[in-house]
Design a protein around this motif. Structure first.
Motif: not given
Length: 171
Positions: A36-42, A76-92
């Motif tokens: 359920k955690s975007f961070f863990e998925r990333g 994206g759908p909202n600002q929090q989604s865009m921040i999450s995508i940025g974090i996942v991109t950085g992790i990857i």
């Protein structure tokens, strides 16, 4: 000597990837994780992609010249989604190795592949990507994988010639 390019269609739920040796598509796929955690998925996706890079380095006996990532400038759908995508991109990207990282605007690679914009919905764009990969590569793939293949193919065949790509030297 040929080099390897890894293209990515990153999201917080699934990441499509495609591996090119020179201009030839050699592998592709999608990674998803049920956390359920975007961070863990990333973290999971980054680990899997790093393993793909390691295996490819051994199998093809050449280096990774480029990583190509879709840069979607549309909110994206909202600002929090865009921040999450940025974090996942950085992790990857933090786990991967290449000489250069390139960001390709979504409109750039879709224009190259002659997407129709009569219906601009996400569903229509994904359906077109799947159809273009089916026609052009004779592959039956899901939408995230199709996007990664088209992004990478655009880049290895034509994208490097154009100056409108955002690039960053890694090494």
């Amino acid at each position: 000597m040929k080099s390897l390019t890894l293209s990515l269609d990153i999201s917080t739920t699934a990441t499509g990837w495609a591996l090119f040796e020179g201009s030839d598509l050699v592998e592709s796929g999608v990674f998803k994780h049920k956390s359920k955690s975007f961070f863990e998925r990333g973290r999971f996706m980054a680990s899997e992609l790093r393993a793909i890079q390691s295996r490819a380095l051994q199998k093809y006996d050449c280096h990774f010249k480029s990583i190509v990532v879709e840069k979607n400038s549309v909110m994206g759908p909202n600002q929090q989604s865009m921040i999450s995508i940025g974090i996942v991109t950085g992790i990857i990207l933090g786990r991967l190795v290449a000489d250069n990282v390139y960001f390709v605007n979504v409109s750039t690679w879709r224009k190259y592949w002659k997407f129709s914009y009569k219906d601009r919905s996400k569903k229509s764009m994904k359906m077109q990507a799947v159809a273009k990969v089916s026609d052009g590569f004779n592959l039956n793939v899901k939408d995230d994988e199709a996007d990664a293949i088209l992004i990478g193919s655009y880049f290895v065949n034509h994208g490097q010639e154009f100056g409108d790509l955002e690039s960053h030297k890694v090494s």
